[in-house]
Design an enzyme around this catalytic site. Sequence first.
Site, short mmCIF file in Angstrom:
data_model
loop_
_atom_site.label_atom_id
_atom_site.label_comp_id
_atom_site.label_asym_id
_atom_site.label_seq_id
_atom_site.Cartn_x
_atom_site.Cartn_y
_atom_site.Cartn_z
N ARG A 164 40.58 33.20 -73.96
CA ARG A 164 39.26 33.83 -73.94
C ARG A 164 39.28 34.90 -75.04
NH1 ARG A 164 36.07 30.43 -72.59
NH2 ARG A 164 35.40 30.07 -70.49
N TYR A 193 17.47 8.93 -51.33
CA TYR A 193 17.07 9.42 -52.66
C TYR A 193 16.24 10.69 -52.54
CZ TYR A 193 15.67 9.50 -57.51
OH TYR A 193 15.49 9.89 -58.81
N LYS A 233 32.53 27.71 -58.11
CA LYS A 233 33.30 28.95 -58.02
C LYS A 233 33.22 29.47 -56.58
CE LYS A 233 33.19 28.39 -62.62
NZ LYS A 233 32.08 28.84 -63.41
N PHE A 253 28.21 34.96 -71.46
CA PHE A 253 29.09 33.92 -70.96
C PHE A 253 28.79 32.67 -71.80
CE2 PHE A 253 30.36 30.31 -68.39
CZ PHE A 253 31.69 30.64 -68.19
N THR A 254 29.83 31.87 -72.07
CA THR A 254 29.72 30.77 -73.04
C THR A 254 28.49 29.89 -72.80
OG1 THR A 254 31.24 29.54 -71.62
CG2 THR A 254 32.20 30.68 -73.52
N PHE A 311 36.09 25.85 -77.96
CA PHE A 311 37.35 26.07 -77.23
C PHE A 311 37.75 24.86 -76.38
CE2 PHE A 311 35.34 26.90 -73.12
CZ PHE A 311 34.06 27.28 -73.51
N ASP A 345 23.25 35.80 -62.54
CA ASP A 345 24.26 34.74 -62.53
C ASP A 345 25.14 35.03 -61.32
OD1 ASP A 345 26.51 33.14 -62.87
OD2 ASP A 345 26.43 33.24 -65.05
#
Length: 471
Positions: A395, A85, A271, A137-138, A462, A228
Amino acid sequence: MTTHKYRTMGQQFGRRSWAEPWKIKMVEPIRMMSAEERQRALDEAGYNTFLIRSEDVYIDLLTDSGTSAMSDRQWAGLMLGDEAYAGSRNYYHLEEAIRKYYGYRHIVPAHQGRGAEHLISRALIQPGDVIPGNMYFTTTRLHQELAGGTFADVIVDEAHDPSSRSPFKGNVDLDKLKALIEKVGAKKIPYVSLAGTVNMAGGQPVSMANVKALRALCDGYGIPVYLDATRMAENAFFIQEQEEGYRDKSIAEILREFCSYTAGAWMSAKKDNLVNIGGWLAVNDERVAEKARNLVVVYEGLQTYGGMAGRDMEAVAIGIGEMVEDDHIRSRVQQVRYLGQLLLDWEIPIVEPIGGHAIFLNAREFYDHIPQDQFPAQTLAAQLYLDSGVRSMERGVVSAGRDPRTGDHRYPRLELTRLTIPRRVYTQAHMDVVAESVKIVYDARRETKGMNMVYEPEYLRFFQARFRPID
Ligand SMILES: *Cc1c(COP(=O)(O)O)cnc(C)c1O
C-alpha cells in the site's frame, strides 16, 4: 471451589488472557513450502503477491476481503437460499438487517463493494464535480473519477504521519473541507465521501464528535454525507474504547448512531459483514434510491439480488447480526493488536496507533535505503513471502497509481506493507509465526535491494503489475 481456584491462578500469574469467542468445527489444511518452491512461485508471480497462487501461500494476510470464516449459522443460512429471480425472501432478510443495525431506509444489493460504489457515483456525480473524502480508497476514487468527478483529500494531517498517535486519525479536517467548499462552491460538491476506519491511513477511526460536526457543517451548505461503511463496526469499537461517553454503549448502538448522521452508505459485505462475497448500497433519499435501482438492473442484476445469490444475501443478513456482537469485534481488534505489539516490542516500524483490521509496516523506514520509485513496500511484501510463505500486500506508490494529468507516479507519504488479518480464521500461534518472519526480514534489511516495474497495467495497477529485483 472452581471460582476460588481460578482466582488463585489469576493472582499467581498476574495476567488474564482474552481468547477468541469461537471454537473450530472444520479445518482447512495449510502447509509451508520449501525455500526453493517459494522462490519459484515468486518468480512466476513477477514479485507481485497478488499473482501468487493461494495454494503456494502458508499464512494469507493479503486481505481481509472475502476471507472471513463464516459461522455455523451462516452456513446453515446458505441452505435457506430462495433463488427466485425476483423478490427472494433472503433479500427481505437483508433489508431487515440493514434497517435494524445501520438504520437506512432503501436497500440496493450489489455483487460487492465496488458495484455499490459504481451505483452511488453514477447516481450522484456530474462531470466536473469534486468529491471530498477522508483519504482516498483505490476503487472508491476510481469510480468517482470514471463518473467525471475529482477526489479531494480532506483528512486530518496526522493521517499522513505514521508516527502520530492521535486516536482518531481518520477524522475529516473541517477547516480543509470548508476551504474547499468556499473555493469550488457547494454546487460542485454532490456529497462528502466519509469512510469508517480509513484503510489507506492504517485502519484509523473517525470519532463520533467528528461525524456530528461534519454533518452540521455540511447541512449549512446543503451537502449530504455518504458513508463507506465497509469497516464501520470496527470503527464503532474504537469509539466505544476511546471516546468520552461511549464506554457503556454497545457496538450496535454506536454503529446506529454514527450512521444516523449520514444520508446513506455503500458496503463491501466481504469485510465487516463476515461473508465471502456481497455488497450493498443503502440510502434514505427516495430519489437517490430510484436512480440506483435504475442503474442496478443494468450493471448488477435485479433490484432484489444485485448480483448476489439468494443464499449469499442470507449469509450477509446473518453476518450483520454477528458483526455487532461486542465479543466478536473486541477479539477481532485485539488479535490485530497482539501481532502489532510483538512487532513494537522488537522496534519494527509500524503505523500507530494499531488500526482495526491490519498491521501496516512502515516500509519507508524499514528500507530507508530504497528510494520510493524502487518500491520499498512491494519489496518488503516479496521478502516476507520468500522468508516464510506469509502473503502481505503493498500500500504505497504502486497502489497510488499515476496522476491522470501528468502521467507521473503519485508519491504518497505513506509507503506501507499491509498484514491484513482475516476475521475468525487464524489463531494466536499463526500471529507468532508472522511476527517472527517480519523480524527475520527486518534483521536482513541492509542486504535487500529494491525492484523495477517491468509490466504496468492501466487501471488499479497494483493488482497485476510485475517486478524484477535490482541486481
Ligand atoms: C474493499 C473496499 C471497497 C471495495 O469493495 P469490494 O468488495 O472489494 O469491491 C471499498 N471501500 C473500502 C474501504 C474497502 O476496504
